[in-house]
Scaffold this motif. Structure first.
Motif, mmCIF file in Angstrom:
data_model
loop_
_atom_site.group_PDB
_atom_site.id
_atom_site.type_symbol
_atom_site.label_atom_id
_atom_site.label_comp_id
_atom_site.label_asym_id
_atom_site.label_seq_id
_atom_site.Cartn_x
_atom_site.Cartn_y
_atom_site.Cartn_z
ATOM 1 N N PRO A 135 0.824 -1.217 0.000
ATOM 2 C CA PRO A 135 0.000 0.000 0.000
ATOM 3 C C PRO A 135 0.854 1.262 0.000
ATOM 4 C CG PRO A 135 -0.744 -1.562 1.674
ATOM 5 C CD PRO A 135 0.575 -2.065 1.166
ATOM 6 N N LYS A 136 0.276 2.384 -0.441
ATOM 7 C CA LYS A 136 1.022 3.631 -0.573
ATOM 8 C C LYS A 136 1.592 4.117 0.756
ATOM 9 C CE LYS A 136 -1.037 5.578 -4.747
ATOM 10 N NZ LYS A 136 -1.786 6.730 -5.329
ATOM 11 N N GLU A 137 0.881 3.869 1.879
ATOM 12 C CA GLU A 137 1.396 4.355 3.161
ATOM 13 C C GLU A 137 2.730 3.705 3.505
ATOM 14 O OE1 GLU A 137 -2.105 1.511 4.286
ATOM 15 O OE2 GLU A 137 -1.632 3.016 2.750
ATOM 16 N N TRP A 138 2.928 2.442 3.077
ATOM 17 C CA TRP A 138 4.208 1.780 3.313
ATOM 18 C C TRP A 138 5.273 2.282 2.344
ATOM 19 C CZ3 TRP A 138 5.675 -0.580 7.481
ATOM 20 C CH2 TRP A 138 4.720 -1.146 8.322
ATOM 21 N N LEU A 139 4.874 2.573 1.118
ATOM 22 C CA LEU A 139 5.830 3.115 0.153
ATOM 23 C C LEU A 139 6.304 4.498 0.579
ATOM 24 C CD1 LEU A 139 4.160 2.071 -3.213
ATOM 25 C CD2 LEU A 139 5.940 0.879 -1.923
ATOM 26 N N ASN A 140 5.402 5.316 1.118
ATOM 27 C CA ASN A 140 5.777 6.645 1.588
ATOM 28 C C ASN A 140 6.648 6.581 2.840
ATOM 29 O OD1 ASN A 140 4.390 8.016 -0.441
ATOM 30 N ND2 ASN A 140 2.476 8.031 0.709
ATOM 31 N N ALA A 141 6.447 5.548 3.653
ATOM 32 C CA ALA A 141 7.199 5.438 4.910
ATOM 33 C C ALA A 141 8.588 4.846 4.700
ATOM 34 C CB ALA A 141 6.419 4.583 5.908
ATOM 35 N N ALA A 142 8.771 4.057 3.653
ATOM 36 C CA ALA A 142 10.067 3.417 3.404
ATOM 37 C C ALA A 142 11.129 4.479 3.090
ATOM 38 C CB ALA A 142 9.956 2.420 2.258
ATOM 39 N N VAL A 143 12.380 4.202 3.497
ATOM 40 C CA VAL A 143 13.475 5.159 3.320
ATOM 41 C C VAL A 143 14.605 4.506 2.542
ATOM 42 C CG1 VAL A 143 15.220 6.536 4.495
ATOM 43 C CG2 VAL A 143 12.927 6.367 5.463
ATOM 44 N N GLU A 144 15.110 5.223 1.558
ATOM 45 C CA GLU A 144 16.290 4.775 0.824
ATOM 46 C C GLU A 144 17.183 5.990 0.623
ATOM 47 O OE1 GLU A 144 17.539 2.874 -3.510
ATOM 48 O OE2 GLU A 144 15.494 2.685 -2.764
#
Length: 203
Positions: A135-144
């Motif tokens: 989901p988008k909330e996990w994509l926004n929370a992930a850090v690279e």
């Protein structure tokens, strides 16, 4: 540089070269991770989760047990036919500097670092292949993120201690209340001097 494979409960970590030698094996790393993440488990559960044969799991657990990294957990079950195991609190922590004076120990440390790095890359590769399924909330929370810093050895040691402190603080945090959005999150931090700088120093 230091390496760490923590458990959820922190006591004295295992640091011996024998423990490091035992952990320098992909199957044992996987079994150890399963015990850390899922808690006490039976041999059959570990075999199912790791896709290893039961006999292979039993052998690798016996090696981890000899190294002081896992222990029997007979109190977890009432069926004596089921053999339970759990990770020893404290995990595995070491610095390659601890073994630099011995050629054989250097080889063990290098192999262990390679095994752990390959495992980290497996996880990163899995994320890169499956990110679009989240989901988008996990994509926004992930850090690279990555950067190059001008540091002295003392400054790098200080920065590493600060980063490890943050990770440990979050790993010890006790979740409050049930939350269906909670998932295990893999955290990886790398910081090291650049190889081309080392070459320039000797020109």
């Amino acid at each position: 540089m230091s390496e760490e494979m923590p458990t959820s409960e922190v006591t004295a970590p295992a640091t011996s070269i024998d423990a490091l030698r035992v952990m320098a094996h992909p199957a044992r790393i996987r079994l150890y991770e399963l015990l850390v993440h899922h808690g006490a488990s039976t041999v059959s559960e570990l075999a199912r989760r790791s896709d290893l044969a039961i006999g292979s799991v039993s052998y690798h657990l016996s090696q981890l047990h000899k190294a002081g990294l896992v222990m029997e957990a007979a109190e977890e079950g009432t069926d004596r036919r089921q053999h339970w195991w759990k990770a020893v609190p404290g995990g595995l922590q070491w610095s390659p500097a601890d073994f630099v004076d011995s050629p054989s120990h250097r080889r063990v440390s290098s192999l262990a670092q390679q095994m752990f790095s390959e495992r980290r890359m497996e996880r990163l590769t899995q994320w890169l292949h499956t990110w679009d399924q989240w989901p988008k909330e996990w994509l926004n929370a992930a850090v690279e993120t990555d950067t190059s810093l001008e540091l002295t050895p003392d400054e790098l040691e200080e920065m590493a201690a600060e980063l490890q402190s943050v990770v440990r603080r979050w790993s010890r945090r006790t979740p409050t209340g049930a939350d269906s959005s909670r998932r295990r999150v893999f955290t990886m931090i790398h910081a090291f001097p650049l190889a081309d700088d080392a070459a320039a120093d000797h020109e």
